[in-house]
Design a protein around this motif. Structure first.
Motif, PDB file in Angstrom:
ATOM      1  N   ASP A  42       0.860  -1.183   0.000  1.00 55.26           N
ATOM      2  CA  ASP A  42       0.000   0.000   0.000  1.00 55.26           C
ATOM      3  C   ASP A  42       0.892   1.226   0.000  1.00 55.26           C
ATOM      4  N   ALA A  43       0.332   2.369  -0.411  1.00 53.46           N
ATOM      5  CA  ALA A  43       1.098   3.606  -0.455  1.00 53.46           C
ATOM      6  C   ALA A  43       0.197   4.788  -0.161  1.00 53.46           C
ATOM      7  N   VAL A  44       0.782   5.847   0.401  1.00 54.17           N
ATOM      8  CA  VAL A  44       0.061   7.093   0.640  1.00 54.17           C
ATOM      9  C   VAL A  44       1.028   8.244   0.365  1.00 54.17           C
ATOM     10  N   ILE A  45       0.514   9.320  -0.214  1.00 55.72           N
ATOM     11  CA  ILE A  45       1.311  10.502  -0.525  1.00 55.72           C
ATOM     12  C   ILE A  45       0.957  11.592   0.473  1.00 55.72           C
ATOM     13  N   ASP A  46       1.974  12.185   1.125  1.00 57.46           N
ATOM     14  CA  ASP A  46       1.698  13.209   2.122  1.00 57.46           C
ATOM     15  C   ASP A  46       1.569  14.591   1.468  1.00 57.46           C
ATOM     16  N   ASP A  47       1.363  15.611   2.295  1.00 58.53           N
ATOM     17  CA  ASP A  47       1.118  16.955   1.783  1.00 58.53           C
ATOM     18  C   ASP A  47       2.333  17.570   1.101  1.00 58.53           C
ATOM     19  N   ASN A  48       3.497  16.980   1.306  1.00 51.96           N
ATOM     20  CA  ASN A  48       4.721  17.469   0.673  1.00 51.96           C
ATOM     21  C   ASN A  48       5.096  16.657  -0.561  1.00 51.96           C
ATOM     22  N   ASP A  49       4.143  15.890  -1.076  1.00 49.52           N
ATOM     23  CA  ASP A  49       4.387  15.044  -2.253  1.00 49.52           C
ATOM     24  C   ASP A  49       5.510  14.042  -2.018  1.00 49.52           C
ATOM     25  N   VAL A  50       5.519  13.483  -0.818  1.00 48.78           N
ATOM     26  CA  VAL A  50       6.426  12.387  -0.477  1.00 48.78           C
ATOM     27  C   VAL A  50       5.573  11.139  -0.280  1.00 48.78           C
ATOM     28  N   MET A  51       6.020  10.023  -0.865  1.00 44.27           N
ATOM     29  CA  MET A  51       5.261   8.780  -0.783  1.00 44.27           C
ATOM     30  C   MET A  51       5.803   7.884   0.328  1.00 44.27           C
ATOM     31  N   HIS A  52       4.882   7.286   1.077  1.00 45.26           N
ATOM     32  CA  HIS A  52       5.208   6.335   2.132  1.00 45.26           C
ATOM     33  C   HIS A  52       4.591   4.998   1.732  1.00 45.26           C
ATOM     34  N   ILE A  53       5.405   3.962   1.651  1.00 51.02           N
ATOM     35  CA  ILE A  53       4.980   2.666   1.138  1.00 51.02           C
ATOM     36  C   ILE A  53       5.076   1.619   2.237  1.00 51.02           C
ATOM     37  N   ALA A  54       3.978   0.895   2.476  1.00 47.78           N
ATOM     38  CA  ALA A  54       3.986  -0.228   3.416  1.00 47.78           C
ATOM     39  C   ALA A  54       4.583  -1.441   2.705  1.00 47.78           C
ATOM     40  N   GLU A  55       5.767  -1.846   3.150  1.00 45.25           N
ATOM     41  CA  GLU A  55       6.446  -2.996   2.561  1.00 45.25           C
ATOM     42  C   GLU A  55       6.134  -4.239   3.385  1.00 45.25           C
ATOM     43  N   GLY A  56       5.748  -5.313   2.706  1.00 47.67           N
ATOM     44  CA  GLY A  56       5.322  -6.514   3.395  1.00 47.67           C
ATOM     45  C   GLY A  56       6.393  -7.178   4.217  1.00 47.67           C
TER      46      GLY A  56
ATOM     47  N   ARG B  56       4.089  -7.223  14.231  1.00 51.02           N
ATOM     48  CA  ARG B  56       3.905  -8.657  14.479  1.00 51.02           C
ATOM     49  C   ARG B  56       3.507  -9.391  13.212  1.00 51.02           C
ATOM     50  N   GLY B  57       2.817  -8.708  12.341  1.00 50.92           N
ATOM     51  CA  GLY B  57       2.403  -9.279  11.071  1.00 50.92           C
ATOM     52  C   GLY B  57       3.148  -8.637   9.919  1.00 50.92           C
ATOM     53  N   PHE B  58       2.398  -8.339   8.841  1.00 49.53           N
ATOM     54  CA  PHE B  58       2.989  -7.788   7.632  1.00 49.53           C
ATOM     55  C   PHE B  58       2.261  -6.490   7.289  1.00 49.53           C
ATOM     56  N   PRO B  59       2.961  -5.356   7.267  1.00 45.53           N
ATOM     57  CA  PRO B  59       2.288  -4.095   6.944  1.00 45.53           C
ATOM     58  C   PRO B  59       1.520  -4.201   5.630  1.00 45.53           C
ATOM     59  N   HIS B  60       0.221  -3.900   5.694  1.00 52.18           N
ATOM     60  CA  HIS B  60      -0.672  -4.118   4.552  1.00 52.18           C
ATOM     61  C   HIS B  60      -1.419  -2.859   4.160  1.00 52.18           C
ATOM     62  N   GLY B  61      -1.700  -1.997   5.130  1.00 57.83           N
ATOM     63  CA  GLY B  61      -2.380  -0.732   4.877  1.00 57.83           C
ATOM     64  C   GLY B  61      -1.639   0.398   5.564  1.00 57.83           C
ATOM     65  N   ILE B  62      -1.652   1.588   4.935  1.00 52.49           N
ATOM     66  CA  ILE B  62      -0.941   2.737   5.508  1.00 52.49           C
ATOM     67  C   ILE B  62      -1.720   3.993   5.174  1.00 52.49           C
ATOM     68  N   TRP B  63      -1.767   4.929   6.125  1.00 51.59           N
ATOM     69  CA  TRP B  63      -2.480   6.187   5.914  1.00 51.59           C
ATOM     70  C   TRP B  63      -1.854   7.269   6.779  1.00 51.59           C
ATOM     71  N   ILE B  64      -1.902   8.501   6.301  1.00 49.45           N
ATOM     72  CA  ILE B  64      -1.441   9.661   7.067  1.00 49.45           C
ATOM     73  C   ILE B  64      -2.616  10.623   7.197  1.00 49.45           C
ATOM     74  N   ASP B  65      -2.951  11.024   8.432  1.00 47.24           N
ATOM     75  CA  ASP B  65      -4.096  11.907   8.619  1.00 47.24           C
ATOM     76  C   ASP B  65      -3.674  13.367   8.494  1.00 47.24           C
ATOM     77  N   ASN B  66      -4.636  14.278   8.721  1.00 48.26           N
ATOM     78  CA  ASN B  66      -4.331  15.702   8.525  1.00 48.26           C
ATOM     79  C   ASN B  66      -3.525  16.311   9.664  1.00 48.26           C
ATOM     80  N   GLN B  67      -3.199  15.502  10.669  1.00 48.18           N
ATOM     81  CA  GLN B  67      -2.270  15.921  11.724  1.00 48.18           C
ATOM     82  C   GLN B  67      -0.870  15.352  11.493  1.00 48.18           C
TER      83      GLN B  67
END
Length: 320
Positions: free
Chosen positions: A247-261, A289-300
Motif C-alpha cells: 500500500d502507499a500514501v502521498i503526504d502533503d509534501n508530495d512524499v510517498m510512504h509505502i507499506a512494505e510486506g 507482528r504481522g505484515f504491513p498491509h495498509g498505511i495512511w497519514i491523517d491531517n495531523q
C-alpha cells in the motif's frame, strides 16, 4: 522518554494500545476522514482467497474510531467478504475493494452505499472487472482507478459514475499456483505459466495511488517494484527494490510512504529518490507482528499502519 520510530525528519512516537479493543479479526486497511475519524477494514472470518465448499465463509466489517481510538461504530457486514483495500477521498467518500466477492463499493462517511461496481460473488471475464480487486482510488479529476490483482494482472479506469474507460496490464496470474491448480484452474488454464516482469506487466498489482499530476503508481508486489503510468495506461517509469509493496500514501509534501510486506515503511520522493526506511518485524511495541498491509497519514501528519498475518494488527504513530 517514549521510543521514537522513523528515519530522518520523519519521526514518530507509538500511541500504545490505540484502538485495539473492538477489533476482532485481521485489520486489512485503514484510512481517515477530514474530521480525523479512522476507518478500519477488518476481516472477521477469513479462510483465504481460494475457498472450497465446506470452508467457513469469509466475512468483514468497517470499524470506526475517533482520532483518540475511541470506538464509534461499525457497519458493512452485508457488503463485505474479504475486506482488502480502503481509501477515502478529500470529500470523505469511502472506496473499498473486496478481494473475496469481486466488488468495489463506495460509501459516505455514515456507511450509506453510494455505488457498487462488479457482480457480487462472480469473477469477471478475463481482462475485465473484477477478479479479486485490491484497491480503488479516485483522481483529482474524478476518474476511479482499480488495481485488480489476485486473479488477473490488470488496472481499470472508470468515470466517476462507474463506466469503464479502459484497462491495461499483462502477465499470467500465477501469484498462488497451488491454489489455482487445486481450486479454479478451469477459470485460468495458464495458472502455472510465467509471471509478467516487463514494463506494463504485473505479478500481483496490490495497490493503485494517483498523485496530484494524475500519475498512476501501481505497487507491483511480487516483482518488488512500483510502476508509474499516465492515466491512459502508458508506461512512464519504474522503481525497483521496493520490498513487497502492499500500500502507499502521498503526504502533503508530495512524499510517498509505502507499506512494505517485509515489515518496513519506505519513504521516497515522487521522482523515486529514496529518503529512507524504518520499521522491523518483532514482538516489541512499535514492531510489526504481522505484515504491513495498509498505511495512511491523517491531517495531523500522524500515521496508521494495519497488518495482515496477525489479529488486532493496527498501530498509530504520532508525528513528532
Amino acid at each position: 522518554m517514549a521510543d521514537t520510530f522513523g528515519t530522518g525528519d520523519y519521526q514518530y512516537e507509538l500511541v500504545e494500545g490505540w484502538g485495539q479493543g473492538p477489533i476482532d479479526g485481521v485489520a486489512s486497511d485503514v484510512a481517515t476522514t477530514s474530521n480525523g475519524n479512522v476507518y478500519v477494514a477488518v476481516r472477521t472470518s477469513y479462510s483465504g482467497l481460494y475457498t472450497r465448499e465446506g470452508d467457513n465463509p469469509n466475512a468483514g466489517v468497517i470499524v470506526v474510531f475517533d482520532k483518540d481510538g475511541n470506538f464509534l461504530s461499525q457497519w458493512g457486514e452485508e457488503y463485505f467478504a474479504t475486506p482488502h483495500g480502503l481509501w477515502i477521498s478529500p470529500d470523505d467518500e469511502i472506496f473499498h475493494a473486496d478481494s473475496g466477492n469481486h466488488t468495489v463499493t463506495r460509501f459516505n462517511s455514515n456507511g450509506e452505499l453510494l455505488m457498487s461496481m462488479g457482480v457480487k460473488d462472480e469473477l469477471g471475464p478475463q481482462g475485465e472487472p473484477f477478479r479479486s480487486p485490491t484497491r480503488a482510488v479516485q483522481s483529482a479529476s474524478g476518474e476511479i482507478f482499480v488495481s485488480d490483482g489476485y486473479w488477473q494482472n490488470r488496472v481499470h479506469k472508470f468515470t466517476n459514475n462507474g463506466d469503464l474507460i479502459c484497462s491495461w496490464g499483462e502477465g499470467e496470474p500465477v501469484f498462488n499456483q497451488e491454489a489455482w491448480e487445486l481450486y479454479r484452474k478451469e477459470d485460468n488454464p495458464n495458472a502455472t505459466g510465467n509471471p509478467g516482469t516487463g514494463p506494463g506487466e504485473f505479478n500481483l498489482p496490490h495497490d493503485v495511488t494517483v498523485d496530484s499530476n494524475n500519475n498512476v503508481y501501481i505497487m507491483d508486489r511480487e516483482n518488488n517494484r512500483c510502476q508509474i503510468f499516465d492515466t491512459d495506461g502508458n508506461f512512464i517509469n519504474q522503481w525497483e527494490d521496493v520490498r513487497g509493496p502492499n500500500d502507499a500514501v502521498i503526504d502533503d509534501n508530495d512524499v510517498m510512504h509505502i507499506a512494505e510486506g517485509i515489515g518496513s515503511v519506505l519513504i521516497t520522493t515522487l521522482e523515486g529518490e529514496v529518503i529512507g526506511r524504518w520499521g522491523s518485524r518483532g514482538e516489541d511495541p512499535g514492531n510489526f507482528r504481522g505484515f504491513p498491509h495498509g498505511i495512511w497519514i491523517d491531517n495531523q501528519r500522524d500515521m496508521y499502519i494495519s497488518e495482515v498475518g496477525t489479529t488486532k494488527g493496527l498501530q498509530k504513530f504520532a508525528r513528532v
